[in-house]
Structure formats: C-alpha cells, structure tokens
Scaffold this motif. Structure first.
Motif, PDB file in Angstrom:
ATOM      1  N   PRO A 128       0.823  -1.210   0.000  1.00 53.73           N
ATOM      2  CA  PRO A 128       0.000   0.000   0.000  1.00 53.73           C
ATOM      3  C   PRO A 128       0.857   1.260   0.000  1.00 53.73           C
ATOM      4  O   PRO A 128       2.038   1.220   0.368  1.00 53.73           O
ATOM      5  N   LEU A 129       0.268   2.354  -0.410  1.00 51.04           N
ATOM      6  CA  LEU A 129       0.950   3.647  -0.372  1.00 51.04           C
ATOM      7  C   LEU A 129       0.189   4.595   0.530  1.00 51.04           C
ATOM      8  O   LEU A 129      -0.990   4.381   0.845  1.00 51.04           O
ATOM      9  N   THR A 130       0.872   5.625   0.967  1.00 47.65           N
ATOM     10  CA  THR A 130       0.235   6.659   1.787  1.00 47.65           C
ATOM     11  C   THR A 130      -0.192   7.806   0.878  1.00 47.65           C
ATOM     12  O   THR A 130       0.639   8.418   0.208  1.00 47.65           O
ATOM     13  N   LEU A 131      -1.481   8.054   0.860  1.00 45.21           N
ATOM     14  CA  LEU A 131      -2.038   9.124   0.030  1.00 45.21           C
ATOM     15  C   LEU A 131      -2.519  10.260   0.925  1.00 45.21           C
ATOM     16  O   LEU A 131      -3.341  10.041   1.813  1.00 45.21           O
ATOM     17  N   THR A 132      -1.994  11.447   0.696  1.00 46.70           N
ATOM     18  CA  THR A 132      -2.451  12.633   1.421  1.00 46.70           C
ATOM     19  C   THR A 132      -3.363  13.435   0.511  1.00 46.70           C
ATOM     20  O   THR A 132      -2.972  13.826  -0.585  1.00 46.70           O
ATOM     21  N   ILE A 133      -4.595  13.635   0.960  1.00 47.62           N
ATOM     22  CA  ILE A 133      -5.543  14.423   0.170  1.00 47.62           C
ATOM     23  C   ILE A 133      -5.064  15.866   0.141  1.00 47.62           C
ATOM     24  O   ILE A 133      -4.886  16.494   1.187  1.00 47.62           O
ATOM     25  N   PRO A 134      -4.823  16.407  -1.045  1.00 47.74           N
ATOM     26  CA  PRO A 134      -4.260  17.766  -1.131  1.00 47.74           C
ATOM     27  C   PRO A 134      -5.324  18.845  -0.920  1.00 47.74           C
ATOM     28  O   PRO A 134      -6.492  18.661  -1.273  1.00 47.74           O
ATOM     29  N   SER A 135      -4.910  19.946  -0.351  1.00 43.39           N
ATOM     30  CA  SER A 135      -5.807  21.089  -0.166  1.00 43.39           C
ATOM     31  C   SER A 135      -5.749  21.958  -1.418  1.00 43.39           C
ATOM     32  O   SER A 135      -5.014  22.944  -1.484  1.00 43.39           O
ATOM     33  N   VAL A 136      -6.534  21.561  -2.418  1.00 42.64           N
ATOM     34  CA  VAL A 136      -6.525  22.244  -3.714  1.00 42.64           C
ATOM     35  C   VAL A 136      -7.849  22.967  -3.936  1.00 42.64           C
ATOM     36  O   VAL A 136      -8.822  22.745  -3.226  1.00 42.64           O
ATOM     37  N   ARG A 137      -7.878  23.819  -4.982  1.00 39.13           N
ATOM     38  CA  ARG A 137      -9.027  24.694  -5.191  1.00 39.13           C
ATOM     39  C   ARG A 137     -10.126  24.098  -6.064  1.00 39.13           C
ATOM     40  O   ARG A 137     -11.294  24.421  -5.875  1.00 39.13           O
ATOM     41  N   THR A 192     -11.932  20.810  -8.609  1.00 38.02           N
ATOM     42  CA  THR A 192     -12.057  19.364  -8.796  1.00 38.02           C
ATOM     43  C   THR A 192     -11.081  18.873  -9.857  1.00 38.02           C
ATOM     44  O   THR A 192     -10.560  17.756  -9.750  1.00 38.02           O
ATOM     45  N   ASP A 193     -10.823  19.686 -10.872  1.00 37.94           N
ATOM     46  CA  ASP A 193      -9.852  19.287 -11.891  1.00 37.94           C
ATOM     47  C   ASP A 193      -8.472  19.103 -11.284  1.00 37.94           C
ATOM     48  O   ASP A 193      -7.747  18.155 -11.616  1.00 37.94           O
ATOM     49  N   ARG A 194      -8.105  20.017 -10.394  1.00 36.76           N
ATOM     50  CA  ARG A 194      -6.798  19.920  -9.758  1.00 36.76           C
ATOM     51  C   ARG A 194      -6.737  18.712  -8.823  1.00 36.76           C
ATOM     52  O   ARG A 194      -5.723  18.016  -8.755  1.00 36.76           O
ATOM     53  N   LEU A 195      -7.826  18.465  -8.113  1.00 32.41           N
ATOM     54  CA  LEU A 195      -7.886  17.304  -7.233  1.00 32.41           C
ATOM     55  C   LEU A 195      -7.729  16.024  -8.047  1.00 32.41           C
ATOM     56  O   LEU A 195      -6.966  15.124  -7.675  1.00 32.41           O
ATOM     57  N   ALA A 196      -8.459  15.949  -9.168  1.00 29.01           N
ATOM     58  CA  ALA A 196      -8.377  14.770 -10.025  1.00 29.01           C
ATOM     59  C   ALA A 196      -6.960  14.558 -10.536  1.00 29.01           C
ATOM     60  O   ALA A 196      -6.453  13.427 -10.572  1.00 29.01           O
ATOM     61  N   ALA A 197      -6.306  15.638 -10.916  1.00 28.80           N
ATOM     62  CA  ALA A 197      -4.940  15.540 -11.430  1.00 28.80           C
ATOM     63  C   ALA A 197      -3.984  15.044 -10.355  1.00 28.80           C
ATOM     64  O   ALA A 197      -3.117  14.193 -10.615  1.00 28.80           O
ATOM     65  N   GLU A 198      -4.128  15.554  -9.131  1.00 28.66           N
ATOM     66  CA  GLU A 198      -3.245  15.152  -8.040  1.00 28.66           C
ATOM     67  C   GLU A 198      -3.473  13.689  -7.661  1.00 28.66           C
ATOM     68  O   GLU A 198      -2.517  12.953  -7.387  1.00 28.66           O
ATOM     69  N   SER A 200      -7.286  10.821 -14.546  1.00 23.35           N
ATOM     70  CA  SER A 200      -7.749  12.110 -14.018  1.00 23.35           C
ATOM     71  C   SER A 200      -9.092  12.512 -14.605  1.00 23.35           C
ATOM     72  O   SER A 200      -9.950  13.061 -13.905  1.00 23.35           O
ATOM     73  N   ALA A 201      -9.297  12.222 -15.885  1.00 25.99           N
ATOM     74  CA  ALA A 201     -10.577  12.567 -16.521  1.00 25.99           C
ATOM     75  C   ALA A 201     -11.717  11.762 -15.909  1.00 25.99           C
ATOM     76  O   ALA A 201     -12.828  12.282 -15.715  1.00 25.99           O
ATOM     77  N   GLU A 202     -11.444  10.516 -15.584  1.00 28.37           N
ATOM     78  CA  GLU A 202     -12.463   9.661 -14.971  1.00 28.37           C
ATOM     79  C   GLU A 202     -12.828  10.177 -13.583  1.00 28.37           C
ATOM     80  O   GLU A 202     -14.001  10.215 -13.204  1.00 28.37           O
ATOM     81  N   ILE A 203     -11.816  10.598 -12.826  1.00 24.06           N
ATOM     82  CA  ILE A 203     -12.074  11.136 -11.488  1.00 24.06           C
ATOM     83  C   ILE A 203     -12.879  12.432 -11.585  1.00 24.06           C
ATOM     84  O   ILE A 203     -13.878  12.626 -10.878  1.00 24.06           O
ATOM     85  N   ALA A 204     -12.445  13.335 -12.459  1.00 22.23           N
ATOM     86  CA  ALA A 204     -13.114  14.632 -12.611  1.00 22.23           C
ATOM     87  C   ALA A 204     -14.565  14.441 -13.031  1.00 22.23           C
ATOM     88  O   ALA A 204     -15.465  15.141 -12.548  1.00 22.23           O
ATOM     89  N   GLU A 205     -14.793  13.496 -13.922  1.00 20.31           N
ATOM     90  CA  GLU A 205     -16.172  13.249 -14.378  1.00 20.31           C
ATOM     91  C   GLU A 205     -17.042  12.744 -13.230  1.00 20.31           C
ATOM     92  O   GLU A 205     -18.185  13.162 -13.069  1.00 20.31           O
ATOM     93  N   ALA A 206     -16.487  11.846 -12.410  1.00 22.61           N
ATOM     94  CA  ALA A 206     -17.249  11.310 -11.283  1.00 22.61           C
ATOM     95  C   ALA A 206     -17.620  12.405 -10.290  1.00 22.61           C
ATOM     96  O   ALA A 206     -18.736  12.434  -9.764  1.00 22.61           O
TER      97      ALA A 206
END
Length: 341
Positions: free
Chosen positions: A108-117, A119-125, A134-140
C-alpha cells in the motif's frame, strides 16, 4: 569395484546437487536489486511480462532478472498479471518478488488528500498517486448521480475529502476510493464536531465551505477562529460575507492581488458580494485547522476585517463600518506604495 563405482556416483550426484543449489541461490534466492534503496514496480492493465521485465531492468541484477523471468514463464503468470504497486527492497530475491507478483501481494501507499481549489486539480493530483485516470475522477466528481449516492451535489462533493493521510492500494477502483473517502469523512465528523456544527447552525458541508474561505483568507492558524467568528456574525445578521476569495474563485483568477469593483460585479452564485449567505459549496478543500476553526470560532462582535498594512498575512478587525474604512485606507495606501495593482 562395485563400491568404488557406487562411491563415484554418489560423489557425482552430490556435486550435481551442490551445483543445483548454488545455481538456485545465484538465480532465485540472492538479492535481486542492485540498488541500495527500495524501489517500486508499478504494473497496470496495459503491462505484459515483457514490459514488466523492462521496468525491472534498470534496478535488477541480470542473473536475478533471468531467474525471475524463468519462474514467470513456467508458472502461467503471464496469463494472469495482477496490477498493483510492488515493493522491491534491496534484499528481496527473485523468488520472493515472483511470489508477490503471482499472488498480487502489493504494497500500500500513503495518500495525502491535497488542499486544492478545483475538482480538476484534485483529479490531477489523485491520478499522480493512484492507477486512476484524471478525466475519470473529474467526471465522477461532477456527475449528479454519483454525488447523490453520497448525499451531496456537484458543488458540495469536494467537502467529502478530508485532507488527512490514508493508506490505499495503488490500483484501487474509483468506486472503492470514493466509498473509502465517504467512510473517512463520516469518521472525521465525530459526535463532538457534529454537536459544535449544530450549535453554530451549520451543516457539515456549510462548515467545510466556510472553512475553505477562511483558509483562503489566511495561512495563520492562530487567527482562523477570529475570522470564523467574524463571518458567522455576518451570517447571523444576514449580511453578505463579502469575501474576496469567493470572487477569485468565481472568476477562476486565483492570482489576483487586488479586487476592484469590476470584479465584484461578476455574476456567479459563488460571488459573496452579490449574494448573501454561504456560496453553494467549498472554494477549495480546506485544512483540518480551517474546519476546526469554524467549529471552535472566537466569540466577539466584529463584522469587518481587512488585511493588515504590514503584509503579515493577518487582519485588522472592526465592529463598525467607520473603523473598517480606516483600516481599509491604511491597507490601500500600503498596496499603492508597493505598486501592487
């Protein structure tokens, strides 16, 4: 004579067994990696045995890699590759790595949810850390039916992401990822936090929305409860929040240093100069400090604030408009002196 022949065969057999053991140790059981630090092998849905070999080539010793590929080709693994993130430690052998690959024992990896502005940026991160597009995440995150599954909408969906660190498998599915985020969000909202939100007259999503504004106003955690108290005073008095960060978010011009009247007139539900109450959703993923600042807001009678003229990142607070205008004049003077437009 018979004893001599028998002894000869035994010696020969012993030598052969010894050679086999040495070869097994050399090809299958000796450390595979030539690196001194741990590396990770990422296997996705497009990979084949050959591409896995190519990914290992830069870090694996040639004889150990040959041993691994021998095991792979005689095991049926080629027909059933498991996606995932596999740890290649300096001491791992070809045989141990093969077992992990064959059985899908990933790390497993450690994922830190980023404090971004956005949804596109969140999906990219997220796509940089997980085997998700990223497109799949942004669409969801912007699909009504998916947001409704979690009791949210496309404006409030981002409030489900609490910016802590979590352990995930790299190949987690999008559905499982979102389900986990919902579970972690519910766990974050303890009975104590929920009670404080109720006392402030806010829902969870409204707390997160206000926290997102406060985080945009300052990075000074010590001052955040003061700002939270000021905005709550305005909300309770039905005054527009008039928060500059909401204007920047509405315009998607986050680099603005000064807000002018032409900006304040922009027609958007996120523009808190044109609309009373909170915007329809967070303008970023707020920090935990920002959320807790709302829940533990300072009690005072201030309804105005203005950035301090010393550019410390903190604010002057005021209870009257006259006091506020005096503070605003000092800040505007400081901006002009620095040539900030």
């Amino acid at each position: 004579m018979a004893n001599i022949i028998k002894k000869h065969y035994l010696v020969t057999a012993a030598i052969c067994v010894g050679i086999i053991i040495v070869l097994a140790l050399f090809y299958f059981l000796s450390p595979l990696s030539k690196a001194k630090e741990t590396h990770y092998l990422y296997i996705d849905t497009d990979d084949t045995v050959d591409s896995v070999c190519q990914k290992l080539t830069p870090i694996a010793k040639s004889h150990s890699l040959s041993g691994l590929m021998t095991l792979v080709r005689h095991s049926g693994y080629a027909d059933n590759l498991h996606t995932g993130r596999y740890e290649v430690t300096p001491s791992i052998s070809a045989f141990s790595l093969f077992r992990n690959l064959k059985n899908g024992r990933q790390t497993p990896l450690t994922l830190t949810i980023p404090s971004v502005r956005t949804t596109d940026r969140l999906a990219a991160e997220l796509s940089r850390k997980l085997m998700l597009d990223s497109a799949e995440i942004a669409e969801a995150l912007t699909t009504d039916s998916i947001c409704q599954r979690y009791g949210l909408n496309t404006n409030t969906m981002i409030s489900m992401f609490i910016p802590n660190s979590y352990e995930f498998y790299w190949n987690v599915s999008l559905d499982n990822f979102l389900d986990r985020m919902k579970k972690e969000c519910d766990a974050f909202w303890t009975t104590e936090r929920q009670q404080k939100a109720d006392e402030a007259g806010l829902t969870r999503e409204e707390v997160v929305t206000l926290a997102s504004i406060i985080d945009e106003e300052t990075a000074n955690n010590a001052e955040k409860p003061m700002i939270a108290g000021m905005y709550l005073n305005r909300l309770h008095q039905n005054m527009p929040l008039q928060a500059d960060p909401t204007v920047k978010f509405a315009l998607k011009q986050f680099e603005l240093r000064r807000i002018y009247n032409k900006h304040l007139a922009f027609d958007s539900p996120f523009n808190t100069y044109r609309n009373t109450g909170l915007p329809p959703g967070p303008i970023r993923i707020p920090t935990v400090a920002g959320i807790d600042a709302v829940l533990n807001h300072a009690k005072h009678n201030y309804v105005y604030m203005c950035a301090k003229e010393d550019f410390s990142g903190t604010h002057n607070f005021a209870a009257t408009y006259a006091e506020h205008m005096a503070n605003a004049a000092k800040y505007a003077k400081a901006l002009n002196e620095r040539g900030i437009r």
